[in-house]
Design an enzyme around this catalytic site. Structure first.
Site, PDB file in Angstrom:
ATOM      1  N   PHE A   1     -71.147 -28.029  44.213  1.00 50.46           N
ATOM      2  CA  PHE A   1     -69.996 -27.426  44.898  1.00 50.46           C
ATOM      3  C   PHE A   1     -70.382 -26.471  46.019  1.00 50.46           C
ATOM      4  O   PHE A   1     -69.582 -26.194  46.906  1.00 50.46           O
ATOM      5  CB  PHE A   1     -69.109 -26.684  43.873  1.00 50.46           C
ATOM      6  CG  PHE A   1     -69.611 -25.307  43.528  1.00 50.46           C
ATOM      7  CD1 PHE A   1     -69.338 -24.217  44.358  1.00 50.46           C
ATOM      8  CD2 PHE A   1     -70.390 -25.081  42.389  1.00 50.46           C
ATOM      9  CE1 PHE A   1     -69.811 -22.938  44.046  1.00 50.46           C
ATOM     10  CE2 PHE A   1     -70.869 -23.817  42.083  1.00 50.46           C
ATOM     11  CZ  PHE A   1     -70.578 -22.747  42.923  1.00 50.46           C
TER      12      PHE A   1
ATOM     13  N   LYS B   1     -71.208 -39.146  45.861  1.00 50.74           N
ATOM     14  CA  LYS B   1     -70.280 -38.619  44.840  1.00 50.74           C
ATOM     15  C   LYS B   1     -70.307 -37.087  44.969  1.00 50.74           C
ATOM     16  O   LYS B   1     -71.199 -36.422  44.466  1.00 50.74           O
ATOM     17  CB  LYS B   1     -70.755 -39.050  43.444  1.00 50.74           C
ATOM     18  CG  LYS B   1     -69.712 -39.074  42.353  1.00 50.74           C
ATOM     19  CD  LYS B   1     -69.029 -37.772  42.063  1.00 50.74           C
ATOM     20  CE  LYS B   1     -69.871 -36.811  41.233  1.00 50.74           C
ATOM     21  NZ  LYS B   1     -69.216 -35.463  41.116  1.00 50.74           N
TER      22      LYS B   1
ATOM     23  N   GLU C   1     -66.556 -32.422  42.164  1.00 49.29           N
ATOM     24  CA  GLU C   1     -65.102 -32.509  41.946  1.00 49.29           C
ATOM     25  C   GLU C   1     -64.438 -31.145  42.154  1.00 49.29           C
ATOM     26  O   GLU C   1     -63.216 -31.041  42.210  1.00 49.29           O
ATOM     27  CB  GLU C   1     -64.790 -33.064  40.542  1.00 49.29           C
ATOM     28  CG  GLU C   1     -65.240 -32.198  39.368  1.00 49.29           C
ATOM     29  CD  GLU C   1     -66.715 -32.377  38.998  1.00 49.29           C
ATOM     30  OE1 GLU C   1     -67.552 -32.542  39.898  1.00 49.29           O
ATOM     31  OE2 GLU C   1     -67.016 -32.318  37.786  1.00 49.29           O
TER      32      GLU C   1
ATOM     33  N   SER D   1     -77.023 -27.919  38.939  1.00 50.18           N
ATOM     34  CA  SER D   1     -77.658 -26.988  37.999  1.00 50.18           C
ATOM     35  C   SER D   1     -78.870 -27.644  37.333  1.00 50.18           C
ATOM     36  O   SER D   1     -78.957 -28.878  37.260  1.00 50.18           O
ATOM     37  CB  SER D   1     -76.641 -26.587  36.938  1.00 50.18           C
ATOM     38  OG  SER D   1     -76.188 -27.755  36.287  1.00 50.18           O
TER      39      SER D   1
ATOM     40  N   CYS E   1     -78.411 -21.768  46.400  1.00 51.11           N
ATOM     41  CA  CYS E   1     -79.592 -21.983  45.551  1.00 51.11           C
ATOM     42  C   CYS E   1     -80.771 -21.172  46.079  1.00 51.11           C
ATOM     43  O   CYS E   1     -81.740 -20.955  45.372  1.00 51.11           O
ATOM     44  CB  CYS E   1     -79.940 -23.455  45.477  1.00 51.11           C
ATOM     45  SG  CYS E   1     -80.541 -24.091  47.018  1.00 51.11           S
TER      46      CYS E   1
ATOM     47  N   GLU F   1     -80.003 -17.952  35.826  1.00 51.22           N
ATOM     48  CA  GLU F   1     -79.262 -17.998  37.093  1.00 51.22           C
ATOM     49  C   GLU F   1     -77.819 -17.582  36.826  1.00 51.22           C
ATOM     50  O   GLU F   1     -77.159 -18.126  35.944  1.00 51.22           O
ATOM     51  CB  GLU F   1     -79.293 -19.437  37.639  1.00 51.22           C
ATOM     52  CG  GLU F   1     -78.585 -19.576  38.964  1.00 51.22           C
ATOM     53  CD  GLU F   1     -78.619 -21.006  39.515  1.00 51.22           C
ATOM     54  OE1 GLU F   1     -78.318 -21.944  38.764  1.00 51.22           O
ATOM     55  OE2 GLU F   1     -78.953 -21.165  40.699  1.00 51.22           O
TER      56      GLU F   1
HETATM   57  P1  NAD Z   1     -73.407 -28.928  38.439  1.00 55.86           P
HETATM   58  O1  NAD Z   1     -74.684 -29.326  37.814  1.00 55.86           O
HETATM   59  O2  NAD Z   1     -72.326 -28.403  37.568  1.00 55.86           O
HETATM   60  O3  NAD Z   1     -72.755 -30.174  39.218  1.00 55.86           O
HETATM   61  C1  NAD Z   1     -73.481 -30.904  40.170  1.00 55.86           C
HETATM   62  C2  NAD Z   1     -72.998 -32.351  40.173  1.00 55.86           C
HETATM   63  O4  NAD Z   1     -73.260 -32.928  38.894  1.00 55.86           O
HETATM   64  C3  NAD Z   1     -71.505 -32.495  40.429  1.00 55.86           C
HETATM   65  O5  NAD Z   1     -71.309 -33.571  41.317  1.00 55.86           O
HETATM   66  C4  NAD Z   1     -70.916 -32.784  39.057  1.00 55.86           C
HETATM   67  O6  NAD Z   1     -69.805 -33.648  39.108  1.00 55.86           O
HETATM   68  C5  NAD Z   1     -72.056 -33.432  38.307  1.00 55.86           C
HETATM   69  N1  NAD Z   1     -72.103 -33.060  36.883  1.00 55.86           N
HETATM   70  C6  NAD Z   1     -71.845 -31.834  36.349  1.00 55.86           C
HETATM   71  N2  NAD Z   1     -72.031 -31.863  35.016  1.00 55.86           N
HETATM   72  C7  NAD Z   1     -72.404 -33.112  34.705  1.00 55.86           C
HETATM   73  C8  NAD Z   1     -72.746 -33.760  33.477  1.00 55.86           C
HETATM   74  N3  NAD Z   1     -72.735 -33.099  32.320  1.00 55.86           N
HETATM   75  N4  NAD Z   1     -73.084 -35.062  33.509  1.00 55.86           N
HETATM   76  C9  NAD Z   1     -73.110 -35.740  34.678  1.00 55.86           C
HETATM   77  N5  NAD Z   1     -72.795 -35.168  35.871  1.00 55.86           N
HETATM   78  C10 NAD Z   1     -72.452 -33.885  35.889  1.00 55.86           C
HETATM   79  O7  NAD Z   1     -73.771 -27.891  39.608  1.00 55.86           O
HETATM   80  P2  NAD Z   1     -72.760 -27.040  40.495  1.00 55.86           P
HETATM   81  O8  NAD Z   1     -72.213 -25.928  39.660  1.00 55.86           O
HETATM   82  O9  NAD Z   1     -71.843 -27.916  41.224  1.00 55.86           O
HETATM   83  O10 NAD Z   1     -73.778 -26.428  41.583  1.00 55.86           O
HETATM   84  C11 NAD Z   1     -74.429 -25.202  41.440  1.00 55.86           C
HETATM   85  C12 NAD Z   1     -75.856 -25.411  41.008  1.00 55.86           C
HETATM   86  O11 NAD Z   1     -76.540 -26.203  41.972  1.00 55.86           O
HETATM   87  C13 NAD Z   1     -76.642 -24.110  40.928  1.00 55.86           C
HETATM   88  O12 NAD Z   1     -77.420 -24.153  39.761  1.00 55.86           O
HETATM   89  C14 NAD Z   1     -77.511 -24.132  42.168  1.00 55.86           C
HETATM   90  O13 NAD Z   1     -78.704 -23.388  42.074  1.00 55.86           O
HETATM   91  C15 NAD Z   1     -77.789 -25.590  42.289  1.00 55.86           C
HETATM   92  N6  NAD Z   1     -78.207 -25.948  43.637  1.00 55.86           N
HETATM   93  C16 NAD Z   1     -79.516 -26.259  43.843  1.00 55.86           C
HETATM   94  C17 NAD Z   1     -79.979 -26.566  45.112  1.00 55.86           C
HETATM   95  C18 NAD Z   1     -81.432 -26.880  45.344  1.00 55.86           C
HETATM   96  O14 NAD Z   1     -81.775 -27.314  46.430  1.00 55.86           O
HETATM   97  N7  NAD Z   1     -82.298 -26.679  44.373  1.00 55.86           N
HETATM   98  C19 NAD Z   1     -79.089 -26.591  46.192  1.00 55.86           C
HETATM   99  C20 NAD Z   1     -77.738 -26.283  45.949  1.00 55.86           C
HETATM  100  C21 NAD Z   1     -77.310 -25.970  44.661  1.00 55.86           C
END
Ligand code: NAD
Length: 502
Positions: free
Chosen positions: A157, A181, A184, A234, A289, A390
């Protein structure tokens, strides 16, 4: 007169060059985090929706692969122009849906666009190499890079526009076809991006959009025709995505969470660096991040750092990121706010000193917004959860250390390896830090060490699962397979045809 109740629009998928409704009937509300207003309903696409997207991408692949790279990038050149023309509208959509300030959103649009520009260099970036008589006399050897097929990206997000561009422009420039994708939680800006993609007129199926959550992700991970998965999110989800997709023989790159530290040396000129450090900690309300959430002042730098940071953070102006003069917008959702507030309270319960408390802020003009004020915890110890985990909000933990050696040892002992920064006037201290610190992105007098599009967006340990990173040359290698060709022409072992022209 009673005004008619308007239903929020249901977002669409973009498959095979056309907009379509998802087969899935379940939807989620997409809310403006500054106002709590429902902006749209996002469909939670199912395996049938993924099947349709994969089928269209697979059908498009042979024709797209056979399109010369120079021709393929012409579509990206066109898209670049449209994105540039629409950059303000795109930035406003990001802010409305995600909450970051407009300036921050403009920066995000710029970073995304730079990936499109970099991918336009694909004819050179994708080129192989060879050597005449490289294997033996009359036997030539060369390597060529070929696209993989259908690839997909799953994005988080916090950069709803930019992160998809870390992947798909490179992938399709290399001749692959693609499915995006988005998160959401804030899918609006990708609807607009795909309207522009539609305007460009890519051959149908080359680039597709499927909205959804977990069910859509699992269908992508399991689909036998998908060759590569790019993920950002994450750590917990990244580890899961990596394991599930890799177990099925897919190529995977999965970027995870972070706990980035800033080391402030006693010789650092805090006056000139304060703005940079503040931006790193509180920009995008700490939801980057590369945000720094741990500050390690060395020795006598501690008292000064705490004072200057607390004073500056207390002056930050909270509000709707669309409005001028706002320094920090809301966090992405009501759940995120609850989680962040709980993490602060837990830190206090574990013994951290509260230097600035953002748990009870109010923004009178936006009483329903998901605001958390800048928060600073001091005397944070490595045994505390606020130190280890985090938080992904505007919360900074100060963990004082006695020496640079102690700071580096602590950083290297952490689970994450996304980024770390040092602020110093000493070249020797900077060099030692750069040499020893075990993270993917290092800042030296830089608060947010964000690599430009032509460098890899690195990361190590539990911040990255895989080998090749997003962006630039790494992306080109990720989205291609090398093939070595060794050839001999001529029965005597020589490829030279003698006698011609005599
Ligand atoms: P998230 O893991 O909740 O979601 C990321 C994606 O995974 C979304 O598209 C979501 O629909 C999907 N998803 C979520 N839970 C899932 C599950 N159980 N099974 C399958 N798919 C699932 O992450 P977020 O909250 O959207 O983003 C924030 C996180 O992203 C933070 O931890 C941040 O540090 C990390 N991030 C990392 C970088 C990097 O380059 N390392 C860059 C940006 C963000």
């Amino acid at each position: 007169m009673v005004s008619p109740i308007t239903q929020p629009p249901v977002l669409r998928n973009y498959i095979g060059g056309s907009w379509c409704r998802a087969d899935a009937s379940d939807t989620l509300e997409v809310r403006n985090p500054a106002t709590d207003e429902v902006l749209a309903l996002v469909p939670l696409s199912n395996a049938r929706d993924i099947e349709a997207a994969v089928a269209s991408a697979a059908t498009a692949f042979p024709g797209w692969r056979a399109t010369p790279p120079q021709e393929r990038v012409r579509y990206l050149f066109k898209l670049r122009v449209l994105l540039d023309e629409q950059r303000e509208e795109l930035a406003r959509l990001i802010t409305t849906d995600m909450g970051k300030t407009l300036d921050d959103a403009r920066g995000e649009v710029q970073r995304g666009l730079e990936n499109v520009e970099t991918a336009c260099g694909i004819p050179s970036l994708m080129m192989g190499y060879g050597l005449e008589d490289g294997a033996a006399r009359g036997i030539d050897e060369e390597v060529i890079y070929q696209p993989l097929g259908v690839c997909a990206a799953i994005t988080p997000f916090n950069f709803p526009f930019m992160i998809a561009f870390w992947f798909w422009p490179y992938a399709i420039a290399c001749g692959n076809t693609f499915i995006v994708k988005p998160s959401e939680q804030d899918p609006l800006v990708q609807q607009r991006v795909f309207e522009l993609i539609d305007q460009v007129g890519f051959p149908p199926g080359v680039i597709n959009l499927v909205n959804g959550g977990k069910e859509a992700v699992n269908a992508l991970l399991d689909h036998p025709q998908i060759k590569a998965i790019s993920f950002v999110g994450s750590t917990q989800t990244a580890a899961y995505v990596y394991a599930r997709a890799a177990a099925q023989g897919k190529r995977v790159q999965a970027s995870g969470g972070a706990k980035n530290a800033i080391v402030v040396m006693p010789d650092a000129d805090l006056d000139s660096h304060l703005g940079t450090i503040m931006n790193s900690c509180f920009g995008a309300a700490g939801q980057r991040c590369l945000a720094n959430s741990l500050i390690m002042p060395v020795g006598e730098a501690h008292a000064r750092t705490r004072l200057r940071l607390s004073e500056a953070a207390a002056r930050l102006h909270l509000g709707n990121g669309l409005e001028p003069g706002v320094d920090m917008g809301p966090v992405v959702s009501a759940q995120a706010r609850e989680r962040i507030v709980a993490a602060i309270s837990q830190g206090i319960a574990e013994g951290a000193q509260l230097a600035l408390d953002g748990r009870h802020v109010s923004v009178p003009a936006y009483p329903h917004g998901y605001f958390v004020g800048p928060t600073i915890l001091d005397e944070v110890r490595p045994s505390m959860r606020v130190y280890q985990e985090e938080i992904f909000g505007p919360v900074v933990s100060i963990a004082p250390v006695a020496s640079l050696d102690e700071a580096i040892t602590l950083i290297n002992a952490g689970d994450y390896g996304n980024a770390a920064s040092i602020f110093t006037d000493s070249g020797a201290a900077a060099r030692e830090f750069r040499y020893r610190v075990e993270v993917g992105n290092v800042g030296i007098n830089i608060g947010v060490a964000a690599p430009m599009a032509y460098f890899p967006f690195s990361g190590t340990k539990r911040s990255f699962f895989g080998t090749l990173h997003p962006q630039g040359r790494d992306a080109v290698r990720f989205f291609t397979e090398s093939k070595v060709v060794i050839s001999r022409w001529g029965s005597d072992g020589s490829s030279r045809v003698s006698g011609i022209g005599r």
